[in-house]
Write a protein that holds these residues in place. Structure first.
Motif, mmCIF file in Angstrom:
data_model
loop_
_atom_site.group_PDB
_atom_site.id
_atom_site.type_symbol
_atom_site.label_atom_id
_atom_site.label_comp_id
_atom_site.label_asym_id
_atom_site.label_seq_id
_atom_site.Cartn_x
_atom_site.Cartn_y
_atom_site.Cartn_z
ATOM 1 N N TRP A 1 -25.448 55.547 36.127
ATOM 2 C CA TRP A 1 -24.691 55.297 34.907
ATOM 3 C C TRP A 1 -24.688 53.708 34.713
ATOM 4 N N LEU B 1 -22.607 51.125 32.646
ATOM 5 C CA LEU B 1 -21.093 51.357 32.263
ATOM 6 C C LEU B 1 -20.695 49.954 31.471
ATOM 7 N N TYR C 1 -13.725 52.392 36.387
ATOM 8 C CA TYR C 1 -15.004 52.623 36.672
ATOM 9 C C TYR C 1 -15.546 53.916 37.411
ATOM 10 N N VAL D 1 -16.556 57.465 36.458
ATOM 11 C CA VAL D 1 -17.250 57.906 35.368
ATOM 12 C C VAL D 1 -16.328 59.096 34.586
ATOM 13 N N ALA E 1 -20.872 53.462 27.320
ATOM 14 C CA ALA E 1 -21.501 54.081 28.754
ATOM 15 C C ALA E 1 -22.692 54.723 28.244
#
Length: 333
Positions: A133, A135, A72, A74, A329
């Motif tokens: 973001w 994900l 997790y 990025v 993502a």
């Protein structure tokens, strides 16, 4: 449409939240999110979009202070990204994610509601000097988010689930090629003949023993873990999930040797954790029986129609009937 942010998912009635999350899966369910929201490594706000008093869209937004899970981070999973603060929109654990949108919205209203969620994530990220973001979002969610965010999705991995047709294990087998059926029958027979005592337990009954085995699994895959820490995580999960997790465990001489932990949610059995005392295994295909075959039997017995297996080991999963779909993502800025 009215956008609000609330600090506690308990401020949202579970039935209203789950009316949106039912199709998105276990890791966006009200109960799972409520169990995760006190994680000290992030601060969470819940973006809610109402229209004429009806909840039509929602997303948890996590301001990540420390990310212990490298999958997790990025900058470790998206090429060309430098380390930096992030706001993660949607589920932060479980590797399956999507913005929550009411299924009966028209396309235009759906896009507008999604735009409100994206705006909420951008606003929170700006206030925190972070990057938003999304994900591990599904194919459909990635396409919608890419349109609203004007972004190009980046594929991260693939998600796997086994559809379970019919009503018995034999119905599952019937959908597989003959050579695979032979392999599975052989693996089930070897496990049955290994002489383990099989127990079905609540997680609260065995969190310490399961945590020790989960730590061995982590270490075997290059992620050293403290057994006490893993046991504490499982105890916290049992408490946060109202002890709804089911554990299938193999015992030898009154000692847990292997286990799998799963949850039944929205007609699907969701595999969550597994672990093994490798020095004591009997070479009886313990992994496949505890993670695939016993949960499939449980699923059929309780009317479930799929077994969710998640990422990694895709060859073994597809061999046993899993279908896969891409996980993406999306840069929310």
């Amino acid at each position: 449409m009215i956008l609000t942010l609330v600090p506690d998912i308990m401020d949202v009635p579970a039935d209203r939240w789950d009316a949106l999350s039912a199709q998105a899966g276990f890791y966006l369910s009200h109960r799972w999110l409520s169990a995760q929201q006190h994680d000290p490594t992030a601060r969470v706000r819940y973006a809610l979009v109402h229209d004429e008093g009806r909840l039509i869209a929602a997303a948890p937004l996590y301001v990540v202070d420390t990310e212990p899970n490298d999958l997790y981070r990025v900058h470790e999973i998206v090429p060309g990204r430098a380390p930096g603060r992030t706001v993660l929109a949607g589920a932060r654990r479980g590797y399956l994610n999507a913005p929550l949108l009411h299924p009966r919205l028209t396309p235009d209203r759906r896009r507008e509601a999604l735009g409100r969620l994206v705006a909420a994530s951008r606003s929170l990220a700006a206030a925190e000097q972070a990057q938003p973001w999304w994900l591990y979002v599904t194919d459909a969610a990635a396409a919608e988010l890419a349109d609203v965010c004007n972004a190009v999705p980046v594929q991260l991995n693939q998600d796997a689930r086994i559809p379970l047709p019919g009503s018995t294990f034999d119905d599952y087998l019937a959908g597989l090629p003959s050579k695979r059926r032979v392999t599975i029958r052989r693996e089930r027979r070897a496990f049955a003949e290994a002489g383990y005592e099989l127990r079905t337990l609540r997680l609260s009954e065995c969190a310490d023993a399961a945590g020790a085995l989960a730590a061995q699994l982590q270490g075997r895959h290059g992620h050293p873990a403290d057994p006490g820490f893993m046991a504490a995580l499982l105890r916290e999960q049992a408490e946060g999930m109202a002890d709804t997790g089911i554990v299938h465990a193999a015992y030898a001489e009154n000692r847990m040797i292997a286990f799998s932990l799963f949850y039944l949610h929205a007609d699907t059995v969701w595999i969550r954790s597994t672990g093994y005392e490798y020095a004591q295994l009997r070479g009886a295909h313990e992994y496949f029986n505890l993670v695939y075959y016993l949960p499939i039997e449980y699923a059929y017995a309780h009317g479930a129609t799929a077994l969710h297996l998640g990422m990694e080991s895709l060859r073994a999963k597809t061999f046993r009937g899993a279908v896969t779909s891409a996980l993406w993502a999306v840069d929310g800025s």
